[in-house]
Design a protein around this motif. Sequence first.
Motif, PDB file in Angstrom:
ATOM      1  N   LYS A 217       0.838  -1.198   0.000  1.00  0.00           N
ATOM      2  CA  LYS A 217       0.000   0.000   0.000  1.00  0.00           C
ATOM      3  C   LYS A 217       0.875   1.251   0.000  1.00  0.00           C
ATOM      4  N   HIS A 218       0.283   2.358  -0.448  1.00  0.00           N
ATOM      5  CA  HIS A 218       0.930   3.646  -0.285  1.00  0.00           C
ATOM      6  C   HIS A 218       0.867   4.059   1.187  1.00  0.00           C
ATOM      7  N   GLU A 220      -0.159   6.861   2.592  1.00  0.00           N
ATOM      8  CA  GLU A 220      -1.430   7.475   2.986  1.00  0.00           C
ATOM      9  C   GLU A 220      -2.508   6.416   3.177  1.00  0.00           C
ATOM     10  N   GLN A 221      -2.594   5.459   2.264  1.00  0.00           N
ATOM     11  CA  GLN A 221      -3.605   4.416   2.367  1.00  0.00           C
ATOM     12  C   GLN A 221      -3.403   3.568   3.618  1.00  0.00           C
ATOM     13  N   ARG A 224      -4.321   5.663   6.742  1.00  0.00           N
ATOM     14  CA  ARG A 224      -5.776   5.890   6.890  1.00  0.00           C
ATOM     15  C   ARG A 224      -6.477   4.625   7.374  1.00  0.00           C
ATOM     16  N   GLU A 225      -6.061   3.473   6.881  1.00  0.00           N
ATOM     17  CA  GLU A 225      -6.658   2.225   7.359  1.00  0.00           C
ATOM     18  C   GLU A 225      -6.341   1.993   8.834  1.00  0.00           C
TER      19      GLU A 225
END
Length: 355
Positions: A217-218, A220-221, A224-225
């Motif tokens: 994942k990036h 930010e992703q 956020r998760e």
Amino acid sequence: MHSEKTKNMVTRGMGQGILFSVLLGAVIIYILSSYGYLTPWSTWDRWIPFGATLVLLLVGVGACYGFFQAYRTKVKLERLRETLLQWEKGSVMRAVPELGSDEIGRLGEQLSRISKKWEEQVSSLQRLSTNNAQLAEKARISAIVEERQRLARELHDAVSQQLFAISMTATAVGRTLDKDFNRAKRQVALIEEMSAVAQSEMRALLLHLRPVYLEGKHLEQGLRELVRELQAKVPMEILFEMDENIHLVKGVENHLFRIIQEAMSNTLRHAKAEKMEIRILRKDKAVKVVIRDDGEGFELDDKKQASYGLSNMQERVNEIGGSILWITAPGKGTRIEITVPVMDEESEVTPDYGR
């Protein structure tokens, strides 16, 4: 203080210019007189105006020359000082400005060469961290699964024991409530204490059951998760913001994810905070991460650095060529500021997460 030093430097420059001009004028007059180019006047009424005018002229020229030279030097030193301040803050991409061909200019050229070598070192560090992350990814998959299972068993066993103890105590409360009210009150207080312990254990292991890396994942992703999952389980407000124009290589993103994860774990374990903020911003040629909570704070000493895992965070920041600053005090919350330089190749190439 800096302004006073600047004034002193200009004043010294003017004084030196005046002294040099007067001495030079005296030498020229002496030479001209020696060779007969100057005819002395017989009366003082002609010498005094001439001498006063000449002295004023020499003083004025010397003062102007000294001021001009000192001001030029001051401007060059100010530009050089501003560049060094930016380097100190982590902006290693800040170039040394052109400073001329004098000693200061040659010093600036030497610092510029040092800056280029510094950039190469930081770039090498970040490329190395990316290569290490890619090489270690396959080898650690099985270890991650085993670690998760181990932590899950520990969590289950610890909480199960606490729940069993709470259940037994609650049963005892029902039996003693009518017979011994004071004893029943003590048992209820014990239930509350055991519940708090169970909750603390849950929070302490919560983040360690999460993936230790971004796993494709990036940044930010992944964050956020993580924030979304924590908000559903932890009674604490968590705010997360990240600029859209931030693209980092995989190794740097993995390190930042682990650093932020460690900071969040520390807040959950120790801070007793009600609110936490995570902001990732783009500042010129650097990325700045700000993590802040309104918890209890602490005294920043060697013991705290060891127990709170701050040394691990410092090591990870060093591996990607960044800098980290802790701002905290008892009762004042905690603020963490991380600055990571962004190399040109990072700003132009989006990392490949498909491999």
